[in-house]
Design an enzyme around this catalytic site. Structure first.
Site, PDB file in Angstrom:
ATOM      1  N   HIS A 229      -9.438 -64.220  28.804  1.00 33.41           N
ATOM      2  CA  HIS A 229      -8.318 -63.272  28.890  1.00 33.41           C
ATOM      3  C   HIS A 229      -7.704 -63.256  30.289  1.00 33.41           C
ATOM      4  CE1 HIS A 229      -5.974 -60.006  27.194  1.00 33.41           C
ATOM      5  NE2 HIS A 229      -6.158 -59.345  28.332  1.00 33.41           N
TER       6      HIS A 229
ATOM      7  N   HIS B  96     -12.604 -56.358  31.897  1.00 33.57           N
ATOM      8  CA  HIS B  96     -11.143 -56.439  32.061  1.00 33.57           C
ATOM      9  C   HIS B  96     -10.824 -56.345  33.546  1.00 33.57           C
ATOM     10  CE1 HIS B  96      -6.852 -55.678  31.674  1.00 33.57           C
ATOM     11  NE2 HIS B  96      -6.942 -56.137  30.429  1.00 33.57           N
TER      12      HIS B  96
ATOM     13  N   CYS C 228      -3.758 -57.652  20.870  1.00 37.68           N
ATOM     14  CA  CYS C 228      -5.228 -57.653  20.812  1.00 37.68           C
ATOM     15  C   CYS C 228      -5.757 -58.365  19.566  1.00 37.68           C
ATOM     16  CB  CYS C 228      -5.757 -56.225  20.825  1.00 37.68           C
ATOM     17  SG  CYS C 228      -5.542 -55.443  22.424  1.00 37.68           S
ATOM     18  N   HIS C 229      -5.038 -58.226  18.438  1.00 36.27           N
ATOM     19  CA  HIS C 229      -5.600 -58.731  17.177  1.00 36.27           C
ATOM     20  C   HIS C 229      -5.009 -60.081  16.753  1.00 36.27           C
ATOM     21  CE1 HIS C 229      -7.689 -54.928  16.520  1.00 36.27           C
ATOM     22  NE2 HIS C 229      -6.592 -54.339  16.944  1.00 36.27           N
TER      23      HIS C 229
ATOM     24  N   MET D 299      -9.917 -49.492  21.344  1.00 30.71           N
ATOM     25  CA  MET D 299      -8.759 -49.401  20.451  1.00 30.71           C
ATOM     26  C   MET D 299      -7.975 -48.125  20.800  1.00 30.71           C
ATOM     27  SD  MET D 299      -7.179 -50.223  17.458  1.00 30.71           S
ATOM     28  CE  MET D 299      -6.066 -49.266  16.414  1.00 30.71           C
TER      29      MET D 299
ATOM     30  N   CYS E 208       0.079 -54.127  18.204  1.00 28.58           N
ATOM     31  CA  CYS E 208      -1.234 -54.593  17.762  1.00 28.58           C
ATOM     32  C   CYS E 208      -1.486 -56.082  18.004  1.00 28.58           C
ATOM     33  CB  CYS E 208      -1.424 -54.322  16.264  1.00 28.58           C
ATOM     34  SG  CYS E 208      -0.746 -52.746  15.720  1.00 28.58           S
TER      35      CYS E 208
HETATM   36 FE1  DHE Z   1      -1.937 -57.006  29.968  1.00 29.38          FE
HETATM   37  C1  DHE Z   1      -2.220 -58.977  32.779  1.00 29.38           C
HETATM   38  C2  DHE Z   1      -2.755 -59.640  28.061  1.00 29.38           C
HETATM   39  C3  DHE Z   1      -2.323 -54.908  27.331  1.00 29.38           C
HETATM   40  C4  DHE Z   1      -0.571 -54.522  31.758  1.00 29.38           C
HETATM   41  N1  DHE Z   1      -2.409 -58.949  30.355  1.00 29.38           N
HETATM   42  C5  DHE Z   1      -2.485 -59.559  31.582  1.00 29.38           C
HETATM   43  C6  DHE Z   1      -2.864 -60.921  31.412  1.00 29.38           C
HETATM   44  C7  DHE Z   1      -3.001 -61.119  30.081  1.00 29.38           C
HETATM   45  C8  DHE Z   1      -2.731 -59.871  29.413  1.00 29.38           C
HETATM   46  C9  DHE Z   1      -3.389 -62.397  29.372  1.00 29.38           C
HETATM   47  C10 DHE Z   1      -3.074 -61.947  32.507  1.00 29.38           C
HETATM   48  C11 DHE Z   1      -1.767 -62.572  32.861  1.00 29.38           C
HETATM   49  C12 DHE Z   1      -1.926 -63.599  33.959  1.00 29.38           C
HETATM   50  O1  DHE Z   1      -2.640 -63.323  34.921  1.00 29.38           O
HETATM   51  O2  DHE Z   1      -1.346 -64.684  33.831  1.00 29.38           O
HETATM   52  N2  DHE Z   1      -2.488 -57.228  28.024  1.00 29.38           N
HETATM   53  C13 DHE Z   1      -2.757 -58.398  27.463  1.00 29.38           C
HETATM   54  C14 DHE Z   1      -3.077 -58.213  26.089  1.00 29.38           C
HETATM   55  O3  DHE Z   1      -3.284 -59.106  25.234  1.00 29.38           O
HETATM   56  C15 DHE Z   1      -3.239 -56.769  25.885  1.00 29.38           C
HETATM   57  C16 DHE Z   1      -4.725 -56.463  25.864  1.00 29.38           C
HETATM   58  C17 DHE Z   1      -2.734 -56.215  24.601  1.00 29.38           C
HETATM   59  C18 DHE Z   1      -1.280 -56.384  24.346  1.00 29.38           C
HETATM   60  O4  DHE Z   1      -0.840 -56.010  23.282  1.00 29.38           O
HETATM   61  O5  DHE Z   1      -0.563 -56.884  25.202  1.00 29.38           O
HETATM   62  C19 DHE Z   1      -2.614 -56.235  27.146  1.00 29.38           C
HETATM   63  N3  DHE Z   1      -1.526 -55.050  29.595  1.00 29.38           N
HETATM   64  C20 DHE Z   1      -1.735 -54.387  28.467  1.00 29.38           C
HETATM   65  C21 DHE Z   1      -1.293 -53.037  28.537  1.00 29.38           C
HETATM   66  O6  DHE Z   1      -1.357 -52.170  27.609  1.00 29.38           O
HETATM   67  C22 DHE Z   1      -0.768 -52.818  29.891  1.00 29.38           C
HETATM   68  C23 DHE Z   1      -1.603 -51.786  30.625  1.00 29.38           C
HETATM   69  C24 DHE Z   1       0.665 -52.304  29.904  1.00 29.38           C
HETATM   70  C25 DHE Z   1       1.592 -53.197  29.157  1.00 29.38           C
HETATM   71  O7  DHE Z   1       2.265 -53.970  29.841  1.00 29.38           O
HETATM   72  O8  DHE Z   1       1.678 -53.117  27.964  1.00 29.38           O
HETATM   73  C26 DHE Z   1      -0.937 -54.202  30.476  1.00 29.38           C
HETATM   74  N4  DHE Z   1      -1.493 -56.792  31.898  1.00 29.38           N
HETATM   75  C27 DHE Z   1      -0.903 -55.689  32.435  1.00 29.38           C
HETATM   76  C28 DHE Z   1      -0.709 -55.907  33.862  1.00 29.38           C
HETATM   77  C29 DHE Z   1      -1.202 -57.180  34.150  1.00 29.38           C
HETATM   78  C30 DHE Z   1      -1.674 -57.718  32.917  1.00 29.38           C
HETATM   79  C31 DHE Z   1      -0.131 -54.889  34.811  1.00 29.38           C
HETATM   80  C32 DHE Z   1      -1.232 -57.891  35.498  1.00 29.38           C
HETATM   81  C33 DHE Z   1      -2.375 -57.421  36.310  1.00 29.38           C
HETATM   82  C34 DHE Z   1      -2.416 -58.086  37.647  1.00 29.38           C
HETATM   83  O9  DHE Z   1      -2.645 -57.368  38.631  1.00 29.38           O
HETATM   84  O10 DHE Z   1      -2.221 -59.304  37.718  1.00 29.38           O
END
Ligand code: DHE
Length: 796
Positions: free
Chosen positions: A586, A628, A305-306, A343, A302
């Site tokens: 983000h 996103h 996101c929160h 969510m 959680c």
């Molecule tokens: Fe991510 C990128 C944050 C959930 C997979 N994710 C990012 C980035 C951020 C971020 C800030 C950019 C990084 C950068 O470019 O420097 N992600 C978050 C969260 O805060 C969020 C919403 C909730 C959490 O609890 O983390 C979240 N993200 C997820 C997932 O549920 C995903 C699908 C699987 C996981 O890893 O838990 C996921 N996030 C990814 C991926 C990228 C990413 C694969 C990079 C994408 C790219 O092509 O650069």
């Protein structure tokens, strides 16, 4: 409708009056009715009728020597009494819902404040306590319209008990301003129309039956009218077990009376709660082991996101002043079933049981535990240099095309797989941090930097015949981003020199030596929101991108809404330019020329554009709900020229922003095109300059079929999707990456680590024909995939 309610509860009140005790021979000139209720998670007395209607622990008033009556009605929250110890008064307990007791007595003939409270268990301690003020200033009589007011009181208490205001706007119920479910302001009229409409699928014949059915069998008909589109089946819980028959009837009657029968909300509890004055009580009690479980599960599922301190960002704030009024029932339903606004449905997905959803709901109504800080010294103490630079290869040891490697996140294994993009062989699998988030490459491509959510960073040397981790460090307890120094030009050659990690907790970024990961500098992001200048204790560092123009990183500070341009020429004394952008920054990426950086301000529904050459905000674009982009997709629109596109979590569309201020000035930083998708919940989009397609997922859609569906849009006809299909028979399709020459697209099927055969796989498509070419099976929850060549060169 009001008359109907009075009739219905006339019967009830007849019962109440018969049950009353204590009127005796004294003649009372003033009557107060109290009921038991919850406010902000605390048990309280609530005033019923007259001047005290709806007031929490109301101050009762009497003239010296006056005879007054105090009546207590049980609204169903346990056993209660009323005690006035100074007058040696204690009523009998009311134990049943609707049961009442009253006491008539003469107050002292002097001005005095007397305490009244509920002497049952610890009820007084946790909130059921008020004052009876005896003062010469009280003259008017307290007239109580007992019957009709009590009807409304039962209904409003039932709304609070059920936590209905967490999802709905309900007139007359303080704090009921939820936007997940339909607005109930005109529910009486709506229910009348619904039962007569063709779309209605339930069995009710009247509006009252319709409303009662909605409370007891909510899936009989799923409303088409939620704020973000059609409502989601299965989200509204049944209240059969939670509310008594009497409460369900009261709620039904109240809703049927809307809009005309709405109760006026007392002035001190306005529908738009003033957060600065909301009193926070003790949250529901949790056993130590449940609290510990919830704390860890909150961090894992959680906090991203929160927020660690629950101040909200991608998801809403979850501090006790906001959660206590929503109540355990509503919170656990949302936790279990998710919402259409992004969510996740943690229960349906099998991550939380119903019982765990309830524990989490209770945890959220308590103050968040304070997480620890992390100093530069602590980072340095835990830093591990596994293979010093001089012991590493001086050139590639492998005959493979290492620039066509894919570094694939195996999320729940806490590992990454290094996969050869030519042969699809797994060259090595290495341990990294917990729930690996992203990988970035050094400017030469030789090193891969892998960051886990737990802030552990692993450095992998891709020149080794079998790539291995050569250094590790932990710079945060909760992290999402890592980036490298990429600049080479008149100001120096910084390729492969430094790395930077962005932390959610503690809120800071850390600069590291790029070849050893030795911590060099930590900079806090705690600051003030760019717009109102309010201090924020947890402004998290979201995406970070390296400029190709200058020796600079673009660091996005989520909660304060600033883009920080960090110059790393002197990393121990970095200069930071702060650019005001939009709240909740983000993820984002560069445009095709690499001059502009486009970042989603997700809860602001905006894309901010930063000019990396001029170092200023070039534009702010309004887009749909919760954009996103990942890093977005750059392509040439046949009508609008060069554009960058993002999908949305909160609505079913892709939007495209014009990115060519010189060639297409009128379209620059404008939302020029909306391409509809079959569903919302998209996380990623991707294309390649050589491709005719744009690829998009809908990973977080609550419909399992859509969650594993991907779509392609033809660049030649971007007004609609060209083709959509399911990538597999289980799991969620997520994230795309091209191979080095842009001829193949890799898609992850994100499965369940605990289900052999369905843990996940990578599906590889021929980009020209869209035909499936191969699958790399039995990977543990693959999510992001990062091509060495495309990541170095920011190709997307
Ligand atoms: Fe991510 C990128 C944050 C959930 C997979 N994710 C990012 C980035 C951020 C971020 C800030 C950019 C990084 C950068 O470019 O420097 N992600 C978050 C969260 O805060 C969020 C919403 C909730 C959490 O609890 O983390 C979240 N993200 C997820 C997932 O549920 C995903 C699908 C699987 C996981 O890893 O838990 C996921 N996030 C990814 C991926 C990228 C990413 C694969 C990079 C994408 C790219 O092509 O650069």
């Amino acid at each position: 409708m009001k008359a109907l309610r009075i009739l219905f509860f006339g019967f009830l009140f007849a019962g109440i009056l018969v049950a009353c005790t204590g009127f005796g021979s004294e003649v009372s000139t003033r009557k107060y009715v109290l009921t038991s209720g919850f406010e902000d998670g605390n048990l309280v007395f609530l005033g019923v009728g007259g001047d005290i209607n709806g007031m929490v622990n109301p101050t009762l008033r009497a003239n010296p020597g006056e005879t007054i009556t105090v009546m207590l009605v049980n609204s169903g929250e346990g056993e209660h009494d009323v005690s006035l110890p100074e007058l040696k008064i204690k009523t009998r307990r009311v134990t049943e819902n609707g049961e009442s007791v009253s006491v008539t007595f003469t107050v002292p003939n002097e001005e005095v404040d007397l305490e009244y409270y509920d002497s049952v268990a610890n009820h007084a301690e946790i909130g059921m306590v008020g004052v009876l003020q005896v003062s010469g200033a009280v003259v008017s009589e307290q007239a109580v319209e007992e019957v009709s007011l009590y009807v409304d009181e039962v209904a409003t208490q039932a709304f609070k008990k059920g936590g209905c205001g967490a999802c709905h706007v309900i007139p007359g119920v303080s704090g009921a301003v939820g936007t997940i479910g339909p607005d109930l302001s005109e529910m009486g009229k709506v229910a009348d129309a619904r039962v007569q409409s063709r779309e209605y699928t339930g069995s009710a014949k009247t509006a009252d039956e319709y409303l009662s059915e909605a409370l007891t069998d909510p899936n009989a008909f799923v409303s088409p009218g939620c704020p973000s589109g059609p409502c989601q089946g299965g989200l509204m819980p049944t209240f059969s077990g939670t509310l008594s028959d009497q409460e369900i009837q009261a709620v039904t009657k109240y809703l049927a009376s809307l809009p005309d029968g709405a109760i006026a909300v007392p002035a001190d509890t306005s529908a738009e709660p003033d957060e600065s004055v909301v009193a926070v009580g003790a949250g529901p009690e949790l056993a130590d082991e449940d609290f510990a479980w919830a704390k860890q599960a909150y961090f894992e599922r959680c906090a991203g996101c929160h927020g660690t301190l629950r101040k909200g960002a991608t998801g809403p704030a979850l501090t006790p002043d906001l959660t206590q009024s929503k109540g355990t029932v509503a919170l656990s339903a949302i936790i279990f079933k998710g919402t259409t606004r992004g969510m996740p449905d943690w229960g349906t997905q099998g991550f939380f049981t119903q019982e765990q959803a309830e524990i989490m709901a209770k945890f959220l109504q308590n103050e968040p535990p304070a997480p620890p800080e992390l100093s530069l010294q602590q980072m340095t103490d835990a830093w591990q240099l596994i293979t010093p630079v001089e012991q590493r290869p001086t050139g590639p040891q492998t005959t493979r095309d290492w620039q066509n490697y894919f570094i694939v996140t195996l999320r729940d294994a806490g590992q990454v797989a290094i996969i050869d993009g030519d042969t699809y062989e797994i060259v090595n699998t290495v341990d990294s941090g917990y729930a690996v988030h992203i990988t970035r490459m050094s400017a030469s491509g030789r090193y891969a930097y892998v960051i886990g959510r737990d802030g552990r960073l692993a450095l992998i040397d891709l020149w080794m015949e079998r790539p291995e981790v050569v250094a590790r460090v932990q710079t945060c307890y909760d992290a999402r981003s890592v980036e490298v120094s990429k600049y080479e030009g008149p100001e120096g050659d910084f390729r492969d020199k430094y790395a930077i990690t962005g932390c959610y907790w503690p809120p800071h970024f850390a600069i590291l030596d790029g070849q050893t990961l030795e911590p060099m500098k930590v900079v806090s992001s705690r600051s003030y929101t760019f717009d109102s200048g309010e201090y924020h204790p947890e402004p998290r560092v979201a995406s970070i991108l390296a400029s190709h123009y200058k020796p600079e990183w673009i660091v996005n500070i989520k909660e304060t809404g600033q883009v920080w341009i960090v110059n790393y020429t002197d990393p121990l004394n970095p200069s930071i330019q702060m650019i005001n952008a939009a709240l909740f920054l983000h993820d984002g990426g560069l445009d095709s020329t690499h001059r502009y950086f486009l970042v989603a301000a997700n809860q602001s529904n905006k894309i901010a554009v930063v000019d990396l050459k001029e170092g200023n905000l070039a534009g702010l674009v309004d887009v749909g709900a919760v954009p996103h982009p990942g890093r977005g997709a750059n392509w040439i629109d046949p009508e609008f020229g060069p554009v960058w596109s993002t999908p949305h979590l909160g609505e079913a569309s892709i939007i495209s922003v014009g990115t060519d201020p010189e060639g297409h000035a009128a379209n620059a930083w404008e939302n020029v095109r909306i391409t509809p998708l079959p569903g919302s919940g998209s996380l990623f989009i991707k294309t390649h300059p050589n491709s005719q397609w744009i690829w998009v997922d809908m990973t977080l859609n609550s419909d399992p079929a859509l969650a594993r569906t991907i779509c392609v849009i033809a660049k030649a006809d971007p007004s609609k999707t060209y083709k959509c299909w399911e990538v597999g028979t289980y799991g969620r399709a997520v994230h795309f990456e091209y191979n080095k020459d842009g001829t193949e697209v890799w898609v992850s099927l994100w499965g369940d680590a605990a289900k052999p055969g369905e843990t996940g796989e990578i599906v590889i498509y021929d980009d020209a024909t869209l035909e499936e070419k191969a699958r790399i099976p039995d990977l543990i929850t693959p999510t992001g995939k990062f091509s060495v060549f495309n990541t170095v060169n920011d190709i997307y």
